[in-house]
Design a protein around this motif. Structure first.
Motif, PDB file in Angstrom:
ATOM      1  N   ALA A   2      12.847   8.353 -13.285  1.00 46.57           N
ATOM      2  CA  ALA A   2      12.109   9.441 -12.634  1.00 46.57           C
ATOM      3  C   ALA A   2      11.288   9.086 -11.520  1.00 46.57           C
ATOM      4  N   ARG A   3      10.549   7.998 -11.505  1.00 39.63           N
ATOM      5  CA  ARG A   3       9.526   7.536 -10.562  1.00 39.63           C
ATOM      6  C   ARG A   3       9.823   6.187 -10.171  1.00 39.63           C
ATOM      7  N   PRO A   4       9.425   5.654  -9.129  1.00 35.31           N
ATOM      8  CA  PRO A   4       9.540   4.203  -8.812  1.00 35.31           C
ATOM      9  C   PRO A   4       8.591   3.369  -9.665  1.00 35.31           C
ATOM     10  N   PRO A   5       8.809   2.191  -9.720  1.00 38.61           N
ATOM     11  CA  PRO A   5       7.754   1.403 -10.581  1.00 38.61           C
ATOM     12  C   PRO A   5       6.422   0.799 -10.254  1.00 38.61           C
ATOM     13  N   PHE A   6       6.101   1.661  -9.247  1.00 38.05           N
ATOM     14  CA  PHE A   6       4.831   1.563  -8.394  1.00 38.05           C
ATOM     15  C   PHE A   6       4.418   2.848  -7.810  1.00 38.05           C
ATOM     16  N   ASP A   7       2.907   3.006  -7.538  1.00 37.88           N
ATOM     17  CA  ASP A   7       2.508   4.246  -6.789  1.00 37.88           C
ATOM     18  C   ASP A   7       2.341   3.865  -5.369  1.00 37.88           C
ATOM     19  N   PRO A   8       3.138   4.458  -4.520  1.00 39.59           N
ATOM     20  CA  PRO A   8       2.874   4.137  -2.904  1.00 39.59           C
ATOM     21  C   PRO A   8       1.865   4.530  -2.519  1.00 39.59           C
ATOM     22  N   ARG A   9       1.061   5.643  -3.153  1.00 42.66           N
ATOM     23  CA  ARG A   9      -0.202   5.923  -2.649  1.00 42.66           C
ATOM     24  C   ARG A   9      -1.516   4.841  -2.670  1.00 42.66           C
ATOM     25  N   ALA A  10      -1.058   4.233  -3.938  1.00 41.71           N
ATOM     26  CA  ALA A  10      -2.006   3.050  -4.170  1.00 41.71           C
ATOM     27  C   ALA A  10      -1.930   1.561  -3.271  1.00 41.71           C
ATOM     28  N   LEU A  11      -0.979   1.616  -2.627  1.00 38.63           N
ATOM     29  CA  LEU A  11      -0.803   0.314  -1.883  1.00 38.63           C
ATOM     30  C   LEU A  11      -1.794   0.100  -0.690  1.00 38.63           C
ATOM     31  N   PRO A  12      -2.002  -0.902  -0.298  1.00 40.07           N
ATOM     32  CA  PRO A  12      -2.769  -0.891   1.066  1.00 40.07           C
ATOM     33  C   PRO A  12      -1.932  -0.863   2.347  1.00 40.07           C
ATOM     34  N   VAL A  13      -2.520  -0.441   3.145  1.00 42.75           N
ATOM     35  CA  VAL A  13      -1.729  -0.301   4.653  1.00 42.75           C
ATOM     36  C   VAL A  13      -1.704  -1.565   5.374  1.00 42.75           C
ATOM     37  N   ASP A  14      -0.360  -2.254   5.304  1.00 42.13           N
ATOM     38  CA  ASP A  14      -0.061  -3.532   5.844  1.00 42.13           C
ATOM     39  C   ASP A  14      -0.317  -3.440   7.502  1.00 42.13           C
ATOM     40  N   ALA A  15       0.214  -2.482   7.993  1.00 43.30           N
ATOM     41  CA  ALA A  15       0.142  -2.243   9.606  1.00 43.30           C
ATOM     42  C   ALA A  15       0.389  -0.893   9.860  1.00 43.30           C
ATOM     43  N   VAL A  16       0.051  -0.443  11.196  1.00 42.93           N
ATOM     44  CA  VAL A  16       0.099   0.908  11.694  1.00 42.93           C
ATOM     45  C   VAL A  16       1.352   0.537  12.737  1.00 42.93           C
ATOM     46  N   SER A  87      16.287  12.892 -12.073  1.00 44.33           N
ATOM     47  CA  SER A  87      16.449  11.696 -12.299  1.00 44.33           C
ATOM     48  C   SER A  87      16.213  10.743 -11.421  1.00 44.33           C
ATOM     49  N   LYS A  88      16.363  11.475 -10.004  1.00 42.24           N
ATOM     50  CA  LYS A  88      15.985  10.569  -8.672  1.00 42.24           C
ATOM     51  C   LYS A  88      15.118  11.106  -7.875  1.00 42.24           C
ATOM     52  N   HIS A  89      14.294  10.426  -7.253  1.00 39.90           N
ATOM     53  CA  HIS A  89      13.112  10.937  -6.228  1.00 39.90           C
ATOM     54  C   HIS A  89      12.423  12.031  -6.841  1.00 39.90           C
ATOM     55  N   ALA A  90      11.787  11.965  -8.176  1.00 39.26           N
ATOM     56  CA  ALA A  90      11.004  12.856  -8.928  1.00 39.26           C
ATOM     57  C   ALA A  90       9.806  13.153  -7.848  1.00 39.26           C
ATOM     58  N   SER A 184       4.056  -2.295   1.797  1.00 39.51           N
ATOM     59  CA  SER A 184       4.971  -3.147   1.208  1.00 39.51           C
ATOM     60  C   SER A 184       4.708  -3.427  -0.260  1.00 39.51           C
ATOM     61  N   VAL A 185       5.449  -3.821  -1.198  1.00 34.19           N
ATOM     62  CA  VAL A 185       5.268  -4.048  -2.499  1.00 34.19           C
ATOM     63  C   VAL A 185       6.242  -5.216  -3.134  1.00 34.19           C
ATOM     64  N   GLU A 186       5.884  -6.087  -4.185  1.00 31.02           N
ATOM     65  CA  GLU A 186       6.565  -6.777  -4.679  1.00 31.02           C
ATOM     66  C   GLU A 186       7.151  -6.408  -5.934  1.00 31.02           C
ATOM     67  N   LEU A 187       8.455  -6.618  -5.806  1.00 35.20           N
ATOM     68  CA  LEU A 187       9.528  -5.942  -6.888  1.00 35.20           C
ATOM     69  C   LEU A 187      10.324  -7.153  -7.264  1.00 35.20           C
ATOM     70  N   PRO A 188      10.993  -6.995  -8.642  1.00 39.22           N
ATOM     71  CA  PRO A 188      11.985  -8.023  -9.188  1.00 39.22           C
ATOM     72  C   PRO A 188      12.728  -8.373  -8.239  1.00 39.22           C
ATOM     73  N   ALA A 189      13.380  -7.488  -7.555  1.00 40.92           N
ATOM     74  CA  ALA A 189      14.436  -8.097  -6.665  1.00 40.92           C
ATOM     75  C   ALA A 189      13.726  -8.576  -5.229  1.00 40.92           C
ATOM     76  N   GLY A 190      12.472  -8.859  -5.114  1.00 45.15           N
ATOM     77  CA  GLY A 190      11.999  -9.382  -3.790  1.00 45.15           C
ATOM     78  C   GLY A 190      10.849  -8.121  -3.346  1.00 45.15           C
ATOM     79  N   ARG A 191      10.288  -8.655  -2.308  1.00 44.77           N
ATOM     80  CA  ARG A 191       9.490  -7.703  -1.298  1.00 44.77           C
ATOM     81  C   ARG A 191       9.833  -6.647  -0.822  1.00 44.77           C
ATOM     82  N   ARG A 192       9.508  -5.393  -0.986  1.00 49.03           N
ATOM     83  CA  ARG A 192      10.279  -4.427  -0.144  1.00 49.03           C
ATOM     84  C   ARG A 192       9.040  -3.804   0.684  1.00 49.03           C
ATOM     85  N   SER A 193       9.533  -3.485   1.939  1.00 42.91           N
ATOM     86  CA  SER A 193       8.458  -2.909   2.691  1.00 42.91           C
ATOM     87  C   SER A 193       9.338  -1.631   3.321  1.00 42.91           C
TER      88      SER A 193
END
Length: 221
Positions: A2-16, A87-90, A184-193
């Motif tokens: 239902a949700r991604p395995p991370f909270d995007p709001r909690a991630l630091p901003v890499d760049a603008v 089930s998707k994008h809740a 960006s976030v580190e996931l099992p499949a690799g880093r996603r930006s």
């Protein structure tokens, strides 16, 4: 999931991203209609969401409507907040839209049908301007963004099973590179930006922000 395995709001901003805003005279119905009719040369931005797809999974065709509401104080982008149980994008901020059905005559027809089903937007209110390049999402959809103008007044009736809220964001805010954050976030499949465009209480990110980036590039070209 239902949700991604991370909270995007909690991630630091890499760049603008930081590009200059689209000029105000380009954010008018007349100019947008002319831009889609001319189809100038431009380069779409490639997202890395495809890295999240499992193996050789075939993406599911889908369409979304990017509805631009012609208000007296300027164009507004109409968006939805999805319900928490999907089930998707809740719970995420999305465009009205969904997967294509066999009986849909085109990607545009899919977007119009889905908008009618999700938010009760009658298609006679929708003035389709054109489409943007297809966007591949990490959840396995190949999405055609359909850009359209909406001329008030019109009535909406959200499907409570899919849509928790319908709201509008000023288009000029979204078409300013100073409001485009890169995360960006580190996931099992690799880093996603991915991009995020926070607006007040609304956190616009992922595929929705990615498609808005391509609208931004198209209007700036």
């Amino acid at each position: 999931m239902a949700r991604p395995p991370f909270d995007p709001r909690a991630l630091p901003v890499d760049a603008v991203a930081g590009e200059a805003a689209v000029a105000p005279d380009r954010l008018t119905p007349h100019w947008l209609r002319q831009r889609f009719a001319e189809q100038p040369a431009w380069q779409a931005e490639t997202a890395d969401e495809s890295a999240m797809l499992a193996g050789a999974q075939t993406p599911t065709p889908a369409s979304v409507l990017i509805p631009l509401v012609a208000r007296e104080h300027g164009l507004q982008l109409l968006l939805t907040r999805r319900t928490e149980h999907l089930s998707k994008h809740a719970g995420q901020i999305s465009f009205p839209g969904g997967r294509a059905e066999d009986y849909d005559a085109s990607a545009i027809e899919t977007a119009l049908r889905e908008a009618e089903e999700e938010i009760g937007l009658a298609r006679h209110h929708v003035d389709v301007l054109g489409t943007l390049p297809r966007y591949l999402t990490g959840t396995g959809f190949c999405v055609t963004p359909v850009v359209a103008l909406l001329q008030p007044p019109f009535e909406l009736q959200a499907d409570a099973g899919e849509v928790a809220e319908v709201f509008e964001v000023p288009l000029h805010f979204l078409m300013d590179g100073q409001n485009h954050q890169r995360l960006s976030v580190e996931l099992p499949a690799g880093r996603r930006s991915f991009y995020a465009m926070p607006y007040g209480e609304y956190f616009i990110w992922g595929a929705t922000a990615g498609m808005l980036r391509n609208l931004f590039h198209f209007l700036r070209a």
